[in-house]
Design a protein around this motif. Structure first.
Motif, PDB file in Angstrom:
ATOM      1  N   GLU A  64      16.102  70.097  21.164  1.00 22.69           N
ATOM      2  CA  GLU A  64      16.804  69.551  22.323  1.00 22.69           C
ATOM      3  C   GLU A  64      18.100  68.856  21.905  1.00 22.69           C
ATOM      4  N   GLU A  65      18.064  68.126  20.788  1.00 22.67           N
ATOM      5  CA  GLU A  65      19.263  67.449  20.299  1.00 22.67           C
ATOM      6  C   GLU A  65      20.358  68.463  19.962  1.00 22.67           C
ATOM      7  N   ALA A  66      19.974  69.559  19.334  1.00 19.94           N
ATOM      8  CA  ALA A  66      20.941  70.607  18.982  1.00 19.94           C
ATOM      9  C   ALA A  66      21.514  71.242  20.241  1.00 19.94           C
ATOM     10  N   GLU A  67      20.644  71.518  21.212  1.00 20.64           N
ATOM     11  CA  GLU A  67      21.103  72.123  22.459  1.00 20.64           C
ATOM     12  C   GLU A  67      22.049  71.199  23.211  1.00 20.64           C
ATOM     13  N   ALA A  68      21.799  69.885  23.138  1.00 23.13           N
ATOM     14  CA  ALA A  68      22.626  68.916  23.853  1.00 23.13           C
ATOM     15  C   ALA A  68      24.064  68.907  23.361  1.00 23.13           C
ATOM     16  N   VAL A  69      24.269  69.277  22.097  1.00 25.30           N
ATOM     17  CA  VAL A  69      25.636  69.313  21.555  1.00 25.30           C
ATOM     18  C   VAL A  69      26.149  70.745  21.448  1.00 25.30           C
ATOM     19  N   GLY A  70      25.447  71.671  22.109  1.00 29.00           N
ATOM     20  CA  GLY A  70      25.907  73.051  22.178  1.00 29.00           C
ATOM     21  C   GLY A  70      25.611  73.909  20.957  1.00 29.00           C
ATOM     22  N   GLU A  71      24.706  73.459  20.099  1.00 25.57           N
ATOM     23  CA  GLU A  71      24.352  74.239  18.913  1.00 25.57           C
ATOM     24  C   GLU A  71      23.158  75.138  19.211  1.00 25.57           C
ATOM     25  N   ASP A  72      23.151  76.287  18.592  1.00 21.72           N
ATOM     26  CA  ASP A  72      22.011  77.187  18.668  1.00 21.72           C
ATOM     27  C   ASP A  72      21.126  76.880  17.465  1.00 21.72           C
ATOM     28  N   SER A  73      19.928  76.376  17.704  1.00 21.06           N
ATOM     29  CA  SER A  73      19.065  75.941  16.616  1.00 21.06           C
ATOM     30  C   SER A  73      18.029  76.997  16.262  1.00 21.06           C
ATOM     31  N   PRO A  74      17.960  77.388  14.983  1.00 24.59           N
ATOM     32  CA  PRO A  74      16.901  78.307  14.563  1.00 24.59           C
ATOM     33  C   PRO A  74      15.520  77.655  14.636  1.00 24.59           C
ATOM     34  N   LEU A  75      15.496  76.345  14.843  1.00 22.38           N
ATOM     35  CA  LEU A  75      14.209  75.660  14.950  1.00 22.38           C
ATOM     36  C   LEU A  75      13.415  76.157  16.155  1.00 22.38           C
ATOM     37  N   GLN A  76      14.107  76.656  17.170  1.00 27.74           N
ATOM     38  CA  GLN A  76      13.402  77.218  18.333  1.00 27.74           C
ATOM     39  C   GLN A  76      12.433  78.300  17.882  1.00 27.74           C
ATOM     40  N   SER A  77      12.811  79.069  16.873  1.00 28.61           N
ATOM     41  CA  SER A  77      11.968  80.159  16.375  1.00 28.61           C
ATOM     42  C   SER A  77      10.788  79.673  15.552  1.00 28.61           C
ATOM     43  N   VAL A  78      10.876  78.464  15.006  1.00 28.68           N
ATOM     44  CA  VAL A  78       9.767  77.984  14.172  1.00 28.68           C
ATOM     45  C   VAL A  78       8.698  77.258  14.965  1.00 28.68           C
ATOM     46  N   ALA A  83       2.858  75.784  15.773  1.00 24.75           N
ATOM     47  CA  ALA A  83       1.683  75.782  16.655  1.00 24.75           C
ATOM     48  C   ALA A  83       0.555  76.616  16.063  1.00 24.75           C
ATOM     49  N   ALA A  84       0.881  77.785  15.522  1.00 29.31           N
ATOM     50  CA  ALA A  84      -0.147  78.638  14.916  1.00 29.31           C
ATOM     51  C   ALA A  84      -0.755  77.960  13.691  1.00 29.31           C
ATOM     52  N   ALA A  85       0.081  77.340  12.878  1.00 31.79           N
ATOM     53  CA  ALA A  85      -0.418  76.644  11.690  1.00 31.79           C
ATOM     54  C   ALA A  85      -1.314  75.469  12.091  1.00 31.79           C
ATOM     55  N   ARG A  86      -0.915  74.749  13.128  1.00 33.21           N
ATOM     56  CA  ARG A  86      -1.705  73.602  13.597  1.00 33.21           C
ATOM     57  C   ARG A  86      -3.083  74.039  14.073  1.00 33.21           C
ATOM     58  N   ARG A  87      -3.132  75.145  14.819  1.00 33.42           N
ATOM     59  CA  ARG A  87      -4.426  75.648  15.306  1.00 33.42           C
ATOM     60  C   ARG A  87      -5.329  76.059  14.144  1.00 33.42           C
ATOM     61  N   TYR A 103       6.391  82.086   7.139  1.00 32.87           N
ATOM     62  CA  TYR A 103       7.374  82.741   8.009  1.00 32.87           C
ATOM     63  C   TYR A 103       8.379  81.724   8.547  1.00 32.87           C
ATOM     64  N   GLY A 104       7.875  80.575   8.941  1.00 34.78           N
ATOM     65  CA  GLY A 104       8.754  79.533   9.455  1.00 34.78           C
ATOM     66  C   GLY A 104       9.748  79.036   8.425  1.00 34.78           C
ATOM     67  N   GLU A 105       9.330  79.058   7.161  1.00 36.25           N
ATOM     68  CA  GLU A 105      10.224  78.654   6.081  1.00 36.25           C
ATOM     69  C   GLU A 105      11.459  79.528   6.044  1.00 36.25           C
ATOM     70  N   THR A 106      11.254  80.826   6.187  1.00 36.58           N
ATOM     71  CA  THR A 106      12.371  81.761   6.196  1.00 36.58           C
ATOM     72  C   THR A 106      13.282  81.494   7.384  1.00 36.58           C
ATOM     73  N   LEU A 107      12.689  81.282   8.552  1.00 36.49           N
ATOM     74  CA  LEU A 107      13.483  81.034   9.753  1.00 36.49           C
ATOM     75  C   LEU A 107      14.235  79.704   9.682  1.00 36.49           C
ATOM     76  N   SER A 108      13.577  78.676   9.153  1.00 37.26           N
ATOM     77  CA  SER A 108      14.215  77.355   9.110  1.00 37.26           C
ATOM     78  C   SER A 108      15.345  77.311   8.101  1.00 37.26           C
ATOM     79  N   ALA A 109      15.341  78.214   7.137  1.00 34.04           N
ATOM     80  CA  ALA A 109      16.410  78.241   6.143  1.00 34.04           C
ATOM     81  C   ALA A 109      17.750  78.612   6.777  1.00 34.04           C
ATOM     82  N   ARG A 110      17.711  79.167   7.974  1.00 31.60           N
ATOM     83  CA  ARG A 110      18.953  79.545   8.668  1.00 31.60           C
ATOM     84  C   ARG A 110      19.590  78.379   9.393  1.00 31.60           C
TER      85      ARG A 110
END
Length: 111
Positions: A64-78, A83-87, A103-110
């Protein structure tokens, strides 16, 4: 993919023989801990489901913080990976919890 069963491993496959808890710790150290500020060794008594639950609360705020300043956050993908890891961790399947974190590690690296 076809691979002859001659005792070798295809080049595009990596085998990790560490126990699930060690793999989970390794992935957590690389991205959920720094991004969410959650340190499993200092918080929640090292209970992985609680650690990942806290990360799943903090990371949407970062998105949400990234979106508020107009950034596209790869965190949306993680977020679904957390959630899957938590379950999986809630069911004490630490090896299964480590997989989506990988998998999330790869996505968050972006980021």
């Amino acid at each position: 993919m076809n691979h002859a069963d001659d005792g070798s491993t295809p080049r595009d496959i990596m085998l990790d023989h560490r126990c699930g808890g060690r793999r989970l710790q390794s992935h957590a150290d690389l991205w959920p801990t720094p991004l969410a500020g959650v340190d499993p060794s200092k918080a929640f008594g090292g209970v992985w489901s609680d650690v990942l639950d806290q990360a799943s609360r903090v990371l949407p705020v970062r998105v949400e913080e990234a979106e508020a300043v107009g950034e596209d956050s790869p965190l949306q993908s993680v977020l679904p990976r957390i959630a899957a890891a938590r379950r999986a961790a809630a069911r004490s399947h630490l090896g299964a919890a480590a997989t989506p974190l990988g998998y999330g590690e790869t996505l968050s690296a972006r980021r």
